[in-house]
Motif scaffolding. Structure first.
Motif, PDB file in Angstrom:
ATOM      1  N   ASN A 128       3.596 -11.726   4.874  1.00  0.00           N
ATOM      2  CA  ASN A 128       3.446 -10.952   3.645  1.00  0.00           C
ATOM      3  C   ASN A 128       2.932  -9.546   3.963  1.00  0.00           C
ATOM      4  N   PRO A 129       3.332  -8.553   3.159  1.00  0.00           N
ATOM      5  CA  PRO A 129       2.828  -7.183   3.387  1.00  0.00           C
ATOM      6  C   PRO A 129       1.308  -7.119   3.301  1.00  0.00           C
ATOM      7  N   CYS A 130       0.701  -6.238   4.107  1.00  0.00           N
ATOM      8  CA  CYS A 130      -0.751  -6.056   4.141  1.00  0.00           C
ATOM      9  C   CYS A 130      -1.053  -4.561   4.113  1.00  0.00           C
ATOM     10  N   TRP A 131      -2.293  -4.253   3.742  1.00  0.00           N
ATOM     11  CA  TRP A 131      -2.745  -2.869   3.815  1.00  0.00           C
ATOM     12  C   TRP A 131      -3.207  -2.573   5.238  1.00  0.00           C
ATOM     13  N   PHE A 132      -2.765  -1.429   5.788  1.00  0.00           N
ATOM     14  CA  PHE A 132      -3.128  -1.050   7.149  1.00  0.00           C
ATOM     15  C   PHE A 132      -3.707   0.357   7.177  1.00  0.00           C
ATOM     16  N   SER A 133      -4.558   0.594   8.160  1.00  0.00           N
ATOM     17  CA  SER A 133      -5.030   1.930   8.463  1.00  0.00           C
ATOM     18  C   SER A 133      -5.073   2.073   9.972  1.00  0.00           C
ATOM     19  N   LYS A 134      -5.475   3.257  10.448  1.00  0.00           N
ATOM     20  CA  LYS A 134      -5.474   3.527  11.883  1.00  0.00           C
ATOM     21  C   LYS A 134      -6.857   3.878  12.380  1.00  0.00           C
ATOM     22  N   LYS A 138      -1.898   2.312   3.776  1.00  0.00           N
ATOM     23  CA  LYS A 138      -0.565   1.979   3.294  1.00  0.00           C
ATOM     24  C   LYS A 138      -0.342   0.478   3.325  1.00  0.00           C
ATOM     25  N   LYS A 139       0.444   0.005   2.370  1.00  0.00           N
ATOM     26  CA  LYS A 139       0.831  -1.401   2.351  1.00  0.00           C
ATOM     27  C   LYS A 139       2.159  -1.531   3.073  1.00  0.00           C
ATOM     28  N   LEU A 140       2.148  -2.301   4.158  1.00  0.00           N
ATOM     29  CA  LEU A 140       3.310  -2.409   5.027  1.00  0.00           C
ATOM     30  C   LEU A 140       3.579  -3.867   5.358  1.00  0.00           C
ATOM     31  N   PRO A 141       4.813  -4.191   5.764  1.00  0.00           N
ATOM     32  CA  PRO A 141       5.056  -5.534   6.316  1.00  0.00           C
ATOM     33  C   PRO A 141       4.229  -5.706   7.590  1.00  0.00           C
ATOM     34  N   ALA A 142       4.052  -6.943   8.031  1.00  0.00           N
ATOM     35  CA  ALA A 142       3.327  -7.185   9.277  1.00  0.00           C
ATOM     36  C   ALA A 142       3.921  -6.345  10.391  1.00  0.00           C
ATOM     37  N   GLN A 143       3.050  -5.668  11.149  1.00  0.00           N
ATOM     38  CA  GLN A 143       3.491  -4.705  12.151  1.00  0.00           C
ATOM     39  C   GLN A 143       3.214  -5.195  13.569  1.00  0.00           C
TER      40      GLN A 143
END
Length: 334
Positions: free
Chosen positions: A175-181, A194-199
């Motif tokens: 499921n898509p998750c929120w990611f940051s760097k 950003k909300k992205l698919p699993a990366q």
């Protein structure tokens, strides 16, 4: 002028007559570029309102140039003429907010500055370049690849055979998750979360991903709530060529969200490796409203050289969160 080595022409607005840009360096024989002395070692054209079409086809008349500063200009890719600078060692595009790609950077490059290039996606180097230059990059959330340093790609876009070759089978929780760097200095900041698919993240020979789940995948062979593992290899499968490490941990508040650091130590051979992923998972804003905790699964694949891990080695895994469970899988080769 013939012996001039440093030229700074910063903050000169080249836009004129209402046009979108002016040609500071036209392609004619009387161009600005051809008038520059061949002795130039450093050229700075920061904040000059230069577009890609403002540059010539090549900078062949600047054979001695080692430093080029194009900071703050509205270029969208590295100008083609930069590739002709065969002695260029320092190249700066800092704060070029429209810059999307830096492709096939010069072969002698030692330092590339792409700080605050908010549109940058991909950076690659000359195919014959052996040593990776120092790359300065901060606050570039859109950046998905710096060749030989890291690459980020949606896990669902990766061929299943590739995942199986890493020992990753039956991957769930996509499921898509929120990611940051994470910042390169070790601090972190929510870079336009950003909300992205699993990366899938590839850095320093390590593949890793964050998944929202509740448990360790069933195909992991060694499970422990502690820190220590005794490796038990399988002779019929060959030597140990890598490790699959899975960490399941909880986040109880937004303050605990941030980059995690893992350290793998081979206590038998007195060697260790430390890694902090460039990307990390951030819970939903309302995830803790009812006192709930968020369970995060961090999956990683580590490739190692010959005999760095062998049967009977004692391995310790440390992870920089308070409460976690660790699992270990072995990856074999010939």
């Amino acid at each position: 002028m013939e012996s001039l080595e440093v030229l700074q022409a910063d903050n000169v607005n080249m836009k004129s007559n209402g046009s979108s840009s002016s040609t500071i360096v036209p392609r004619s024989s009387k161009s600005f570029a051809s008038s520059l002395p061949r002795s130039l070692v450093t050229l700075s054209l920061k904040n000059c309102n230069l577009y890609n079409e403002s540059f010539p086809m090549d900078f062949g008349n600047l054979p001695m140039l080692k430093e080029l500063y194009l900071d703050g200009n509205p270029i969208d890719s590295m100008p083609d003429c930069v590739r002709s600078l065969t002695r260029l060692e320092t190249l700066s595009f800092s704060s070029c907010r429209n810059l999307k790609t830096v492709l096939c950077a010069p072969i002698q490059l030692k330092q590339l500055d792409v700080n605050f290039c908010h549109s940058l996606d991909t950076t690659t180097f000359h195919p014959e370049k052996s040593a990776v230059p120092r790359v300065i990059y901060e606050r570039n959330f859109t950046l998905t690849e710096i060749q030989h340093i890291f690459k980020i790609q949606a896990l669902s876009e990766i061929d299943e055979e590739v995942l199986c070759s890493l020992g990753w089978i039956n991957i769930a929780y996509l499921n898509p998750c929120w990611f940051s760097k994470a910042g390169r200095t070790g601090f972190y900041h929510h870079l336009g979360r950003k909300k992205l698919p699993a990366q899938m993240i590839y850095e320093h020979g390590i593949f890793s991903t964050y998944l929202q789940g509740q448990e360790v995948p069933k195909w992991f062979t060694h499970r422990s709530s502690g820190l220590l593992f005794i490796l038990q290899s399988s002779p019929e499968k060959g030597k140990i060529k890598g490790l699959n490490v899975c960490i399941v941990h909880t986040i109880s508040s937004m303050k605990e969200a941030g980059p995690s650091r893992i350290k793998i130590s081979n206590l038998t051979k007195k060697s260790s490796w430390t890694y902090q992923p460039i990307m990390y998972l951030v819970p939903e804003d309302d995830a803790f409203e009812d006192g709930d905790e968020v369970v995060v699964v961090w999956l990683s694949h580590w490739m190692f050289g010959k005999n760095e891990f062998e049967d009977g080695d004692k391995v310790r895994i440390n992870f920089s969160v308070k409460h976690y469970m660790t699992s270990l899988g072995l990856w074999y080769g010939g």
